[in-house]
Design a protein around this motif. Structure first.
Motif, mmCIF file in Angstrom:
data_model
loop_
_atom_site.group_PDB
_atom_site.id
_atom_site.type_symbol
_atom_site.label_atom_id
_atom_site.label_comp_id
_atom_site.label_asym_id
_atom_site.label_seq_id
_atom_site.Cartn_x
_atom_site.Cartn_y
_atom_site.Cartn_z
ATOM 1 N N LYS A 112 -3.149 6.189 -5.376
ATOM 2 C CA LYS A 112 -2.285 5.087 -5.790
ATOM 3 C C LYS A 112 -2.707 3.754 -5.178
ATOM 4 C CE LYS A 112 1.733 8.111 -6.429
ATOM 5 N NZ LYS A 112 3.118 8.410 -5.980
ATOM 6 N N ASN B 155 -0.421 3.346 -0.328
ATOM 7 C CA ASN B 155 -0.630 4.791 -0.262
ATOM 8 C C ASN B 155 -1.847 5.087 0.620
ATOM 9 O OD1 ASN B 155 -1.991 7.279 -2.477
ATOM 10 N ND2 ASN B 155 -0.606 7.620 -0.784
ATOM 11 N N ASN C 123 -1.019 12.252 4.086
ATOM 12 C CA ASN C 123 -0.747 11.306 3.004
ATOM 13 C C ASN C 123 0.551 10.568 3.299
ATOM 14 O OD1 ASN C 123 0.237 10.363 0.209
ATOM 15 N ND2 ASN C 123 -1.861 11.063 -0.208
ATOM 16 N N THR D 235 2.936 7.181 1.954
ATOM 17 C CA THR D 235 3.173 6.125 0.964
ATOM 18 C C THR D 235 4.347 5.280 1.434
ATOM 19 O OG1 THR D 235 2.375 7.515 -0.843
ATOM 20 C CG2 THR D 235 3.681 5.580 -1.435
#
Length: 502
Positions: free
Chosen positions: A289, A311, A341, A343
């Motif tokens: 993203k 992200n 990960n 975001t």
């Protein structure tokens, strides 16, 4: 290869200025000009919401369990802030009110605070008032129960840390830095043109506003950082500005080293920086993203709405290798694996720009408020050890964590003991005596009556420790309250960290 403190500091300052600049194309300049215009705003109201989504894969079992536990809490959390601000044109008198709400794990925690400052005269005034959340009020010492407001007044007569502060010079310092920064940025932006597309379209709000969107993928972000730092470093006016900036700082503070040492930009710095960026090409930073930022700018040129999504996708094994190659010293965790990960999302509405904004300061008295200074233990002399005898299983990381509260001091301990560590092939052995640099050093953890010291194990959380120690996981804030000087958050503890169990 090691990034020394000079190049690391220059990199930080350069990056701060680079990210402010959008460039010299028409759409890029529109964002820059709006940002600069917002610096002159004397009143406004902001409504900001922030959230964070987190996930991790490929970690070892203990780390994976801890990441999943933190993710479960963060992914359902949201920060909501309503901020009001009034100030004079000189920015020497200001009032601020912020209503902060944290929604997490089914709880809604309200944390309003206020700031009232006046630096226009010879006697400075700075009052910060915090309303204690109910969840934290229960952990206040006896005698403070029922007092909802905590007051921080740095110029209180009891605060000996600021008794010799020259406020007049401090205000002049701030004014000089702001003017020099503004003049430089307005000039430099004309020569700064990164390869970034900024898409413009009508905001369709009936007010003539325009919406500007910036999107960056992983490769574009790295190219932007590389271009920005190299462009800045090779610009003569930028070099002069940086040296002036540090000269002003050095004149007021006790910054170690000369201003030229910190402000110099040379080929050695660029070679070192570009080498790091070359290695970073093979290390992922952004996920699919990427980064998307949107600014809505009114017909008067003010930013009235911002929203964005960042992200991050971090390959911990590759990052660990890069850090050890560039910073040097002992590896913190040579066998770390997994992909993290993250975001980050935010959305901000800005209204009432340069219009009347009503700010209600709470009425304070001795029965509803207390001073933060009253919570600080009174000691005549605080003895801080400057040496440490290595114990079996110690690493520079755990020593830094337990004596400074952060892994980042590992490199400082390494530099202070380089000779003895290098003689032992960059390894620590039990009985080795290390010198601990005094800056940032915390007092030794000492267990009082009915207290004990606990060493955090892999997979631990404060809730798990509270369940183990008290049979009630909800008492985790009791442990956090006893360790606030070393824990930045009740959700962040590390294997090998020593904490007090009250």
């Amino acid at each position: 290869m090691k990034i020394r403190k000079k190049t690391a500091l220059i990199l930080t300052v350069l990056f701060v200025f680079v990210v402010v600049l959008a460039g010299c194309t028409q759409n890029q300049l529109a964002i820059f000009n709006a940002y600069m215009k917002m610096q002159d705003v004397t009143s406004m109201q902001q409504h900001m919401t922030m959230s964070l989504q987190m996930s991790g894969t490929g970690f070892d079992q203990a780390d994976q369990e801890q990441i999943d536990s933190v993710a479960e809490m963060l992914n359902n959390a949201k920060l909501d802030v309503v901020l009001k601000m009034n100030c004079n044109e000189e920015k020497t008198i200001a009032k601020l009110q912020a209503d902060c709400n944290v929604i997490a794990s089914g709880l809604s925690i309200n944390m309003p605070f206020w700031v009232d400052e006046d630096f226009s005269g010879k006697t400075p005034k700075l009052i910060e008032v915090f309303k204690i959340p109910q969840i934290a009020a229960a952990y206040l010492p006896p005698g403070y129960a029922g007092k909802p407001y905590m007051v921080i007044n740095p110029f209180d007569a009891k605060n000996t840390d600021l008794k010799n502060m020259d406020v007049t010079n401090l205000i002049k310092l701030q004014s000089d830095l702001q003017k020099k920064s503004t003049d430089f940025l307005n000039s430099y932006v004309q020569r700064f043109n990164p390869n970034i597309d900024v898409v413009s379209e009508s905001a369709n709000d009936g007010l003539g506003s325009q919406k500007y969107t910036i999107k960056l993928n992983d490769a574009q972000l790295k190219e932007f950082i590389r271009y920005g730092i190299n462009n800045f470093a090779k610009d003569k006016e930028a070099s002069n500005f940086l040296n002036e900036y540090f000269t002003i700082i050095a004149q007021y503070s006790e910054l170690s080293g000369s201003s030229s040492e910190f402000g110099s930009i040379d080929e050695e710095f660029l070679t070192e920086f570009n080498s790091v960026m070359d290695q970073l090409n093979d290390v992922s930073i952004l996920g699919d993203k990427g980064i998307e930022l949107t600014y809505t700018i009114s017909s008067e040129g003010y930013i009235t709405h911002e929203n964005g999504s960042i992200n991050l996708e971090l390959d911990m094994s590759a990052l660990n290798k890069l850090m050890n190659d560039t910073v040097g010293g002992e590896e913190i965790q040579s066998d770390v694996t997994g992909i993290l990960n993250l975001t980050f999302n935010y959305d901000t509405d800005i209204t009432n720009i340069n219009l009347p904004v009503d700010i209600q300061m709470p009425e304070l008295n001795s029965s509803n408020s207390f001073s933060y200074l009253d919570l600080i233990p009174k000691t005549d002399v605080e003895v801080v050890n400057s040496t440490y005898k290595v114990l079996p299983g110690d690493t520079l990381a755990t020593i830094a964590l337990n004596h400074y509260g952060s892994y980042k001091y590992s490199s400082k301990i390494y530099e202070a003991n380089r000779d003895i560590i290098e003689k032992n092939n960059n390894r620590l052995y039990a009985g080795m005596v290390l010198t601990l640099p005094p800056e940032g050093l915390l007092p030794d953890i000492v267990a009082g009556e009915k207290q004990r010291i606990y060493t955090v194990k892999a997979g631990d959380t404060l809730a798990k420790i509270a369940q183990l120690e008290y049979g009630d996981a909800s008492l985790y804030m009791k442990i956090y309250a006893a360790n606030k000087n070393i824990l930045s958050s009740p959700d962040l503890i590390y294997e090998g960290q020593k904490i007090l169990i009250p």
